[in-house]
Write a protein that holds these residues in place. Structure first.
Motif, PDB file in Angstrom:
ATOM      1  N   CYS A 180       0.829  -1.203   0.000  1.00 19.73           N
ATOM      2  CA  CYS A 180       0.000   0.000   0.000  1.00 19.73           C
ATOM      3  C   CYS A 180       0.860   1.247   0.000  1.00 19.73           C
ATOM      4  O   CYS A 180       2.071   1.201   0.195  1.00 19.73           O
TER       5      CYS A 180
ATOM      6  N   GLU B 175     -10.048  -3.346   4.038  1.00 20.40           N
ATOM      7  CA  GLU B 175      -9.258  -3.038   2.839  1.00 20.40           C
ATOM      8  C   GLU B 175      -8.466  -4.253   2.355  1.00 20.40           C
ATOM      9  O   GLU B 175      -7.542  -4.722   3.046  1.00 20.40           O
TER      10      GLU B 175
ATOM     11  N   ASN C 146     -10.227   1.111  -1.060  1.00 21.22           N
ATOM     12  CA  ASN C 146     -10.006   2.554  -0.938  1.00 21.22           C
ATOM     13  C   ASN C 146      -8.970   3.054  -1.939  1.00 21.22           C
ATOM     14  O   ASN C 146      -8.674   4.250  -1.991  1.00 21.22           O
ATOM     15  N   GLY C 147      -8.412   2.142  -2.719  1.00 21.38           N
ATOM     16  CA  GLY C 147      -7.481   2.534  -3.769  1.00 21.38           C
ATOM     17  C   GLY C 147      -6.117   2.958  -3.288  1.00 21.38           C
ATOM     18  O   GLY C 147      -5.293   3.425  -4.078  1.00 21.38           O
ATOM     19  N   TYR C 148      -5.833   2.738  -2.004  1.00 19.24           N
ATOM     20  CA  TYR C 148      -4.556   3.198  -1.455  1.00 19.24           C
ATOM     21  C   TYR C 148      -3.481   2.127  -1.653  1.00 19.24           C
ATOM     22  O   TYR C 148      -2.834   1.673  -0.726  1.00 19.24           O
TER      23      TYR C 148
ATOM     24  N   ILE D  43     -13.535   1.567  -6.580  1.00 20.64           N
ATOM     25  CA  ILE D  43     -12.618   2.359  -5.751  1.00 20.64           C
ATOM     26  C   ILE D  43     -13.400   3.466  -5.075  1.00 20.64           C
ATOM     27  O   ILE D  43     -14.109   4.236  -5.725  1.00 20.64           O
TER      28      ILE D  43
ATOM     29  N   VAL E 214     -13.560   6.860  -3.413  1.00 23.19           N
ATOM     30  CA  VAL E 214     -12.894   8.159  -3.264  1.00 23.19           C
ATOM     31  C   VAL E 214     -13.613   8.910  -2.146  1.00 23.19           C
ATOM     32  O   VAL E 214     -14.772   9.289  -2.283  1.00 23.19           O
TER      33      VAL E 214
ATOM     34  N   THR F 250      -4.948   7.447  -3.878  1.00 22.26           N
ATOM     35  CA  THR F 250      -6.223   6.900  -4.340  1.00 22.26           C
ATOM     36  C   THR F 250      -6.564   7.427  -5.733  1.00 22.26           C
ATOM     37  O   THR F 250      -7.009   6.672  -6.601  1.00 22.26           O
TER      38      THR F 250
ATOM     39  N   SER G 237      -4.540   5.692  -8.257  1.00 25.68           N
ATOM     40  CA  SER G 237      -5.003   4.323  -8.512  1.00 25.68           C
ATOM     41  C   SER G 237      -6.178   4.296  -9.471  1.00 25.68           C
ATOM     42  O   SER G 237      -6.283   3.402 -10.317  1.00 25.68           O
TER      43      SER G 237
END
Length: 350
Positions: free
Chosen positions: A32, A148, A175-177, A195, A197, A216, A219
């Motif tokens: 991550c 996550e 969460n796209g992290y 995802i 945001v 994010t 991603s």
């Protein structure tokens, strides 16, 4: 809080592959965007990835938060993820685990996301057992969600690979992290992602989510450039992420990437440390929808409200109904394998 693990697992975990060796016994976790640099004995922000004598280990490989009774996993309609333009009307088997790499003050799954893996009861489910459970329960795919999935990347990778071998599709709610290394390692085995945001302002994102915003956003752009179906959710929180200018900037940003990305404006419900705020007013969600229309987005939905108007899918060209939805129930009106009556390609993965 659930009882701790009772000896069934020792959290020894497995060797992580998303890692970079640094000087001495120090390692960098590359799963991550926190990119935690860990000395021996230290765990990352996620609390499930630990440096054990110079080796990074995923402590929760094959451990999920689930009832010990019956087949593992929870069967959900794929629309609940939400994925509205991917395999409509199918069921997906969902798995989640302990902890998270965010610290959202409004987290609705805080009972698992804020728990160390030793603090909650976890069930052992191998990738092969997850696939067998999906087959037994009539699910067409497997999703990693609830907390996550980036933090247990190697488990997701192996589970997704096993799912594909048995003809099941795969999805992430995230969460796209995550890093580009994560996407290189796990992405080839994932068919669809949603995802989340959580706002479009850096300072509030740090304060209320415990992480920076830009990874994010990066991603979203990276996933859209790959062969992965992408949908985006934006949580509209009163007096935090609902500023009209912020919503306009967000929708313009998505439009600049691709106007066909489905966007879900999700209604906030008070939870965890943010019970002082009311649910998002319907008129605020309607305004967000209108802002997205003005930005040129073609597929816009309003989540956490029961509205056929704001959750059905229509042709952007002629307005013909492609999919009619009430809640999570969907009826495919226009065959995705064919063109719309106006000639427009139907942007649905059948």
């Amino acid at each position: 809080m659930s009882s701790p693990n009772s000896g069934a697992t020792d959290l020894a975990g497995v060797t992580a592959t998303l890692v970079r060796d640094l000087a001495g016994d120090t390692v960098e976790c590359t799963a991550c965007a926190h990119r935690c640099e860990l000395d021996s004995g230290q765990r990352g922000v996620c609390r499930v990835r630990e440096n054990v004598d110079g080796e990074l280990r995923l402590l929760t490989y094959g451990l999920v938060y689930d009832t010990p009774y019956g087949p593992p996993g929870t069967v959900d309609p794929v629309e609940k993820k939400p994925l509205y333009h991917f395999k409509p009307g199918t069921d997906i088997l969902s798995f989640g685990g302990a902890s998270c790499n965010f610290a959202c003050k409004f987290c609705q799954n805080n009972h698992i996301a804020f728990s160390d893996p030793e603090e909650i009861e976890l069930r052992e489910v191998s990738p092969e057992e997850a696939v067998a459970s999906a087959r037994a329960q009539g699910a067409d795919g497997i999703a990693w969600t609830y907390n996550e999935p980036t933090i247990y990347a190697e488990y997701v990778r192996d589970g997704a690979r096993a799912a594909h071998e048995e003809g099941l599709y795969t999805g992430l709610v995230t969460n796209g992290y995550f890093t580009e290394e994560f996407l290189d390692e796990v992405g080839p085995h994932i068919d669809a992602m949603n995802i989340d945001v959580k706002g479009f302002r850096e300072a509030p994102h740090r304060k209320f989510m415990g992480a920076t915003l830009q990874p994010t956003l990066d991603s979203v752009e990276r996933v859209q450039a790959r062969d992965i179906h992408l949908e985006v959710t934006y949580l509209v929180i009163p007096d935090l992420t609902d500023d009209p200018e912020e919503l306009q900037e967000f929708t313009n940003w998505v439009a600049d990437i691709d106007t066909t990305i489905p966007v879900h404006f999700s209604r906030f419900h008070p939870d965890h440390e943010m019970t002082d705020r009311p649910p998002t007013p319907i008129e605020t969600l309607e305004r967000a929808h209108e802002t997205a229309v003005d930005a040129g987005l073609e597929y816009i939905y309003v989540g956490n409200i029961r509205s056929q108007e704001f959750n059905s899918t229509y042709c952007p060209e002629c307005g013909q109904t492609w999919i009619r939805r009430t809640g999570f129930d969907s009826t495919v009106v226009t065959d995705p394998s064919e063109s719309c009556s106006c000639g427009r390609e139907v942007d649905i993965v059948p």
